[in-house]
Design a protein around this motif. Sequence first.
Motif, short mmCIF file in Angstrom:
data_model
loop_
_atom_site.label_atom_id
_atom_site.label_comp_id
_atom_site.label_asym_id
_atom_site.label_seq_id
_atom_site.Cartn_x
_atom_site.Cartn_y
_atom_site.Cartn_z
N PRO A 166 -43.64 -58.61 -23.53
CA PRO A 166 -44.13 -59.75 -24.31
C PRO A 166 -43.74 -61.07 -23.66
CG PRO A 166 -42.18 -58.84 -25.33
CD PRO A 166 -42.53 -57.91 -24.20
N GLY A 167 -44.50 -62.11 -23.97
CA GLY A 167 -44.18 -63.43 -23.46
C GLY A 167 -43.00 -64.04 -24.21
N LEU A 168 -42.46 -65.11 -23.65
CA LEU A 168 -41.31 -65.77 -24.27
C LEU A 168 -41.64 -66.29 -25.66
CD1 LEU A 168 -38.41 -66.84 -24.07
CD2 LEU A 168 -39.32 -68.85 -22.89
N ASN A 169 -42.85 -66.83 -25.83
CA ASN A 169 -43.24 -67.36 -27.14
C ASN A 169 -43.28 -66.27 -28.21
OD1 ASN A 169 -43.46 -70.02 -26.29
ND2 ASN A 169 -45.63 -69.82 -25.74
N LEU A 170 -43.69 -65.06 -27.82
CA LEU A 170 -43.72 -63.96 -28.78
C LEU A 170 -42.30 -63.55 -29.18
CD1 LEU A 170 -45.26 -61.91 -30.42
CD2 LEU A 170 -45.40 -60.44 -28.40
N LEU A 171 -41.38 -63.54 -28.22
CA LEU A 171 -39.98 -63.24 -28.54
C LEU A 171 -39.41 -64.29 -29.49
CD1 LEU A 171 -38.51 -62.14 -25.08
CD2 LEU A 171 -39.32 -60.69 -26.95
N LYS A 172 -39.75 -65.54 -29.25
CA LYS A 172 -39.29 -66.62 -30.14
C LYS A 172 -39.84 -66.43 -31.55
CE LYS A 172 -38.81 -70.23 -26.60
NZ LYS A 172 -39.36 -71.53 -26.10
N ALA A 173 -41.12 -66.06 -31.63
CA ALA A 173 -41.75 -65.87 -32.93
C ALA A 173 -41.09 -64.72 -33.70
CB ALA A 173 -43.24 -65.60 -32.76
N LYS A 174 -40.77 -63.63 -32.99
CA LYS A 174 -40.09 -62.50 -33.63
C LYS A 174 -38.72 -62.93 -34.15
CE LYS A 174 -42.17 -58.58 -31.18
NZ LYS A 174 -41.88 -57.39 -30.34
N ALA A 175 -38.01 -63.70 -33.35
CA ALA A 175 -36.69 -64.16 -33.75
C ALA A 175 -36.78 -65.03 -35.01
CB ALA A 175 -36.04 -64.94 -32.61
N GLU A 176 -37.77 -65.88 -35.08
CA GLU A 176 -37.95 -66.75 -36.24
C GLU A 176 -38.26 -65.94 -37.50
OE1 GLU A 176 -40.97 -69.46 -35.07
OE2 GLU A 176 -39.67 -70.58 -33.69
N VAL A 177 -39.07 -64.90 -37.35
CA VAL A 177 -39.45 -64.07 -38.50
C VAL A 177 -38.26 -63.28 -39.03
CG1 VAL A 177 -40.82 -62.08 -39.22
CG2 VAL A 177 -41.88 -63.89 -37.87
N PHE A 178 -37.47 -62.69 -38.13
CA PHE A 178 -36.35 -61.85 -38.56
C PHE A 178 -35.09 -62.65 -38.85
CE2 PHE A 178 -39.11 -58.60 -36.96
CZ PHE A 178 -38.76 -57.45 -37.66
N GLY A 179 -35.03 -63.89 -38.38
CA GLY A 179 -33.90 -64.75 -38.71
C GLY A 179 -32.56 -64.17 -38.31
N GLU A 180 -31.64 -64.06 -39.27
CA GLU A 180 -30.28 -63.59 -38.99
C GLU A 180 -30.25 -62.12 -38.58
OE1 GLU A 180 -28.92 -62.37 -43.54
OE2 GLU A 180 -28.01 -64.08 -42.51
N ASP A 181 -31.35 -61.40 -38.77
CA ASP A 181 -31.42 -60.00 -38.35
C ASP A 181 -31.90 -59.85 -36.91
OD1 ASP A 181 -30.48 -58.79 -40.72
OD2 ASP A 181 -32.43 -59.05 -41.66
#
Length: 217
Positions: free
Chosen positions: A71-86
Amino acid sequence: PTKTILVDLTKSEEELWGGLSQDARQSVRKARSNKLQVTSFKFGEKGFAKSLKEFHKLLTETGRRQKFWTPGLNLLKAKAEVFGEDATLFIVYSTNKLINQSATASSGAPPKAVAGAFTLLNDGTHSASSKEGQKLFAPYSLLWEIIRYLRKCKKFSYHDLAGIYDPRFHRATRHWQGFTTFKQKFGGKEIEYPAPLIKHFNPITRTLFSLASNLLP
């Protein structure tokens, strides 16, 4: 994935360590002797964004080497934002002068990222390592520290190693055989899920899919 390995986090650290294969324990010890540093970052913490870029570079390198999509960097960032502290990022750093030739102990250059994993909840969603990291046994140290970290969290009862080779789907998972052997050394339980039932109602698409299946290597 249709088949995976689950590591029981309800066990004690001693039991988990004893469940590792002899080769895995020796590799973790070798990684420690190489003075690798495993650091974790939760989403939102200082250093997460910088480390995510380092991890994405490792992931891209690993994908090219092992021939899988990354995945691209933006997709990894989006996943991180969705899962938050998890969402937790683990990075293995090396200051080995022979590996990191651009830095010496006296130069003050920053450590070099040689392996990493991006976990969402208890799922090892993405993992990567450089060739240098493999020589230093970084993947072994990385996975062992992730298991220790998740066990101490006491938030999950198991850690999903995110898929292994499934002979029922050889064409789809044939490139997974190498890291499957690696994952099997950590003493988890293999879980095989039922194969999906696929029904083609259109005879034309049924024929096309059948032909494509026979043509694929």
